[in-house]
Scaffold this active site. Structure first.
Site, PDB file in Angstrom:
ATOM      1  N   LYS A 258     -19.861  24.506 -32.025  1.00  0.00           N
ATOM      2  CA  LYS A 258     -18.609  24.505 -32.781  1.00  0.00           C
ATOM      3  C   LYS A 258     -18.812  25.473 -33.948  1.00  0.00           C
ATOM      4  CE  LYS A 258     -15.241  21.422 -34.915  1.00  0.00           C
ATOM      5  NZ  LYS A 258     -14.978  22.218 -36.100  1.00  0.00           N
TER       6      LYS A 258
ATOM      7  N   GLU B 154     -12.605  31.736 -32.604  1.00  0.00           N
ATOM      8  CA  GLU B 154     -12.978  31.545 -34.008  1.00  0.00           C
ATOM      9  C   GLU B 154     -13.437  32.863 -34.627  1.00  0.00           C
ATOM     10  OE1 GLU B 154     -12.432  28.444 -34.770  1.00  0.00           O
ATOM     11  OE2 GLU B 154     -13.584  27.927 -36.567  1.00  0.00           O
TER      12      GLU B 154
HETATM   13  S1  IVH Z   1     -11.616  24.131 -28.931  1.00  0.00           S
HETATM   14  C1  IVH Z   1      -7.228  22.147 -28.645  1.00  0.00           C
HETATM   15  N1  IVH Z   1     -13.985  25.150 -29.275  1.00  0.00           N
HETATM   16  O1  IVH Z   1     -12.756  23.696 -34.521  1.00  0.00           O
HETATM   17  C2  IVH Z   1      -8.277  22.506 -29.636  1.00  0.00           C
HETATM   18  N2  IVH Z   1     -12.662  24.760 -31.219  1.00  0.00           N
HETATM   19  O2  IVH Z   1     -12.036  21.079 -35.538  1.00  0.00           O
HETATM   20  C3  IVH Z   1      -9.163  23.564 -29.084  1.00  0.00           C
HETATM   21  N3  IVH Z   1     -13.722  25.458 -33.296  1.00  0.00           N
HETATM   22  O3  IVH Z   1      -9.329  24.320 -34.736  1.00  0.00           O
HETATM   23  C4  IVH Z   1     -10.275  23.865 -29.974  1.00  0.00           C
HETATM   24  N4  IVH Z   1     -15.575  26.225 -32.403  1.00  0.00           N
HETATM   25  O4  IVH Z   1     -10.937  26.273 -35.116  1.00  0.00           O
HETATM   26  C5  IVH Z   1     -12.864  24.724 -29.888  1.00  0.00           C
HETATM   27  N5  IVH Z   1     -16.084  26.103 -29.436  1.00  0.00           N
HETATM   28  C6  IVH Z   1     -14.970  25.677 -30.014  1.00  0.00           C
HETATM   29  C7  IVH Z   1     -14.803  25.750 -31.398  1.00  0.00           C
HETATM   30  C8  IVH Z   1     -13.637  25.268 -31.971  1.00  0.00           C
HETATM   31  C9  IVH Z   1     -14.910  26.046 -33.522  1.00  0.00           C
HETATM   32  C10 IVH Z   1     -12.760  25.084 -34.331  1.00  0.00           C
HETATM   33  C11 IVH Z   1     -11.329  25.461 -34.056  1.00  0.00           C
HETATM   34  C12 IVH Z   1     -10.575  24.168 -34.118  1.00  0.00           C
HETATM   35  C13 IVH Z   1     -11.486  23.333 -34.951  1.00  0.00           C
HETATM   36  C14 IVH Z   1     -11.239  21.854 -34.725  1.00  0.00           C
END
Ligand code: IVH
Length: 711
Positions: free
Chosen positions: A133, A189
């Site tokens: 993440k 991101e």
């Molecule tokens: S998937 C439907 N994958 O984390 C939501 N998000 O806390 C899809 N983020 O708003 C998000 N790395 O900005 C996804 N590998 C990753 C991510 C990621 C960072 C962020 C993104 C999201 C936030 C949520």
């Protein structure tokens, strides 16, 4: 510009009007050039002291010749919000956030929940992707015919900011794609590597400019620049991890789709892996946690996603998060420091919140000097239910305390080291009157929080309510933020939300009064009045949320708005429910997602004379837009009350309910004269009979799926 010819020696008192006009023009140009040199080329041409002197000279001339102040006066650019912000972009598919998990058990539960929802047996295969993440900010990139046409930040998930020009400067973002679907929104991101962050901060420090607290702030600050040449000079990167609107599917699995994006030229995270269940997810989590320090960029956890995209579609979304994904966060960061004082802040609902003032300490790369202490029980070493916490240790001013922060969460004081307690430290006595207005602060039975009873007479509550009212998810009035609201309140210009809409009438004549105030110029004053005018037309849900009624958050406000549709219908319903009984009260409680606590607070607020009068005064200035279900346009079941009975074979009950609600239907557990449709599976009994008696349309599961277009 090295000979300093721009610093004119003519004394201001000796300037003629013509000279003053020419001098203001010259200063505007010189200061604009200085700004460009500073921001665009990262190489300032004049010192900060010279820059400040020029600005001061400009302001002094303006003070002597107010009529000559230019529309593009450098004075209006001081610390004020940018003159023009980014254009807004409505996302064609909402950009959502992720649910969080912290413990291993949360992951087993995540898997179990998905299986329950889908009706999958424990032994059935269910694969997930696992990937870091990234701790940056999300961006949506829209390609049409393979060409990048738009880049937008997440914003509130529905409307973001158009940062296309800035995104084009990021090397990881392709301008053109070969072989992509006609419409493709790539989501991912934006982040900054540790090395780039360090050198950016060194450069900033060398020229006395603001340094950034962490790579995430640096990335956000760099992407959200009105001048894209500043973004170009900042080393931003981008990882693609998902998509929004696509005209043709990228793949039938998450991993396949990510590989396809990589094939199109996007950077995707090399640690993305397929896992066959919770045990494999946890093992991958441990691996990534180990690798964390060597990655060279910040991550704050691991994201797990159901790999099968057909299952993702069946699982769908809760209000703001997908059911098919979760963020497994790393444990919070910890540090020890001294508690210097405990301050009490009064919130918009009167809650007295204790705030720890700390000797500044770096926790996970961020300097922390304030932390929440929750409430009086927490300080005393008890939970809200009276159980002992921290082994019963209370927190006293002077104590050595442990601070922790996780992601963007407000830092908390977690522990206290009794061996370092200073001699004579006294137990903290929580105030029983409001520190702001002196009214009694009362703690009601079952409430962990002590509240000021001053209501609207309490200045702290009034100001906090106003700040909430203008906040981003509420009225979002450009140029009217927390600082300006405080200023206007202090000076008696605004006492309640309605006053915002008479501000121009009262103080704007010829802009004289506002533009002569400190921090305001002709341009910012005009912009403010325009921004206020724009918000006279407001969606019902936003208005309700903006009122700041306790327990009535953004989601609930939108839910209620969709249920009542029109503001007038809603207020009449609140009047009808004022006794907390009767059909209107039942109707409110019957809304899926509205509980008794929320309903009482809402109805109570509309029944309270002063509060209601204040709301009515506000609404007189507004045009409240009717609320409609955005997702259910064209849905054959929007607004209908549906009952499911008997056993369903193609989906679970939870799935059927969620799907129907997403299409704008209301799902009820029992058949009544208000039921529009009964979906009956095998074994349907009394409900089917009752529906037949009442002449209610009945269909089986296949007919239902055909009706909603799911076959
Ligand atoms: S998937 C439907 N994958 O984390 C939501 N998000 O806390 C899809 N983020 O708003 C998000 N790395 O900005 C996804 N590998 C990753 C991510 C990621 C960072 C962020 C993104 C999201 C936030 C949520």
């Amino acid at each position: 510009m090295s000979d300093k010819t721009w610093v004119d020696d003519l004394e201001i008192k000796d300037l003629t009007e013509a000279q003053a006009r020419a001098e203001l023009a010259r200063l505007a140009r010189v200061l604009r050039e200085a700004n460009t040199a500073y921001h665009t080329h990262d190489s300032p041409e004049i010192s900060d002291a010279d820059y400040d002197a020029l600005k001061a000279r400009n302001a002094d001339i303006e003070a002597r010749f107010p009529a000559l102040k230019r529309a593009d006066s450098p004075s209006d650019q001081v610390g004020a919000a940018p003159a023009e912000g980014f254009a807004k972009v409505r996302h064609s598919i909402r950009m959502l956030s992720l649910g969080n998990a912290f413990e291993d058990a949360d992951i087993t539960e995540f898997d179990a929940r998905i299986r329950r929802y889908l009706g999958l047996a424990e032994e059935a295969a269910l694969a997930y992707t696992s990937e870091p993440k990234i701790d940056g900010l999300s961006l949506s990139l829209r390609y049409e015919g393979g060409q990048l046409v738009q880049a937008a930040t997440r914003g509130d998930g529905e409307v973001g900011e158009n940062v296309t020009a800035n995104a084009r400067t990021i090397a990881d973002i392709p301008e053109r794609l070969e072989g992509a679907p006609e419409v493709l929104e790539v989501r991912g991101e934006v982040y900054m590597s540790h090395a780039d962050f360090e050198s950016l901060n060194t450069r900033q420090a060398e020229r006395g400019a603001k340094t950034f607290a962490n790579p995430r702030n640096a990335a956000a600050g760099s992407l959200r620049q009105l001048d894209s040449s500043i973004t170009a000079a900042r080393p931003l990167r981008f990882f693609a991890y998902g998509w929004g609107e696509v005209s043709a599917p990228l793949s039938d699995t998450q991993l396949g789709a990510i590989e396809r994006l990589a094939g199109l030229g996007f950077s995707t995270n090399p640690l993305t892996t397929l896992c066959d269940g919770p045990a494999a997810l946890l093992a991958h989590y441990a691996e990534i946690e180990q690798a964390r320090a060597t990655l060279g960029y910040d991550i704050d956890g691991v994201v797990y996603k159901v790999d099968d995209l057909a299952l993702q579609a069946r699982l769908g979304f809760r209000s703001t998060t997908p059911r098919w994904a979760i963020a497994h966060k790393f444990p919070a960061e910890l540090a020890w420091t001294r508690l210097e004082a405990i301050d009490i802040q009064v919130g918009r609902t009167g809650a007295l919140s204790p705030v720890a003032r700390l000797t500044p300490v770096t926790v996970g790369g961020v300097v922390v000097s304030n932390a929440t202490l929750h409430n009086e029980d927490y300080i005393a070493g008890r939970s809200a239910t009276g159980e002992v916490i921290r082994g019963g240790k209370d927190i006293r001013v002077g104590d050595w305390v442990q601070v922790y922060r996780a992601g963007d969460v407000i830092p908390k004081v977690a522990d206290v080291d009794l061996s370092k307690r200073p001699e004579g430290a006294e137990p903290y006595v929580f105030p029983t009157s409001c520190p702001d207005c002196g009214s009694d602060a009362v703690r009601e039975e079952g409430d962990a929080v002590r509240r000021c009873m001053g209501g609207l007479v309490c200045p702290a509550q009034a100001v906090e309510k106003l700040k909430h009212f203008v906040s981003r998810a509420a009225f979002d009035i450009e140029g009217l933020g927390a600082k300006q609201v405080e200023q206007f309140y202090r000076d008696g210009w605004i006492a309640e939300p309605a006053d915002i809409f008479t501000l121009q009438e009262r103080y704007g004549r010829g802009l004289q009064q506002l533009k002569n105030r400190e921090g305001w110029g002709e341009k910012s004053a005009t912009n403010l009045f325009e921004a206020i005018e724009e918000k006279r037309k407001i969606p019902f849900g936003r208005l309700l949320f903006a009122l700041g009624i306790r327990h009535v958050g953004e989601q609930a406000s939108n839910l209620i708005a969709r249920n009542y549709g029109r503001w007038e219908e809603f207020t009449a319903a609140m009047d009808g429910a004022a006794g907390f009984d009767g059909p209107e009260w039942e109707r409110l409680l019957g809304i899926d997602g509205v509980g008794e606590v929320l309903a009482r607070s809402l109805v109570g607020a509309f029944a309270e004379d002063n509060e209601r009068a204040s709301i009515d005064r506000l609404v007189k200035h507004l045009e409240v837009e009717e609320a409609a279900r955005p997702d259910s346009s064209g849905s054959p079941v929007a607004g209908k009350t549906v009952v499911f009975t008997g056993s369903l074979e193609k989906m679970t009950r939870a799935e059927a309910k969620a799907r129907a609600e997403a299409l704008g239907a209301k799902v009820s557990g029992s058949v009544s004269a208000r039921t529009d449709l009964l979906v009956a599976g095998p074994g349907a009994g009394s409900k089917a009979k009752k529906a037949a008696d009442l002449g209610i349309e009945t269909m089986d599961e296949d007919e239902w799926l055909a009706l909603i277009g799911d076959v």
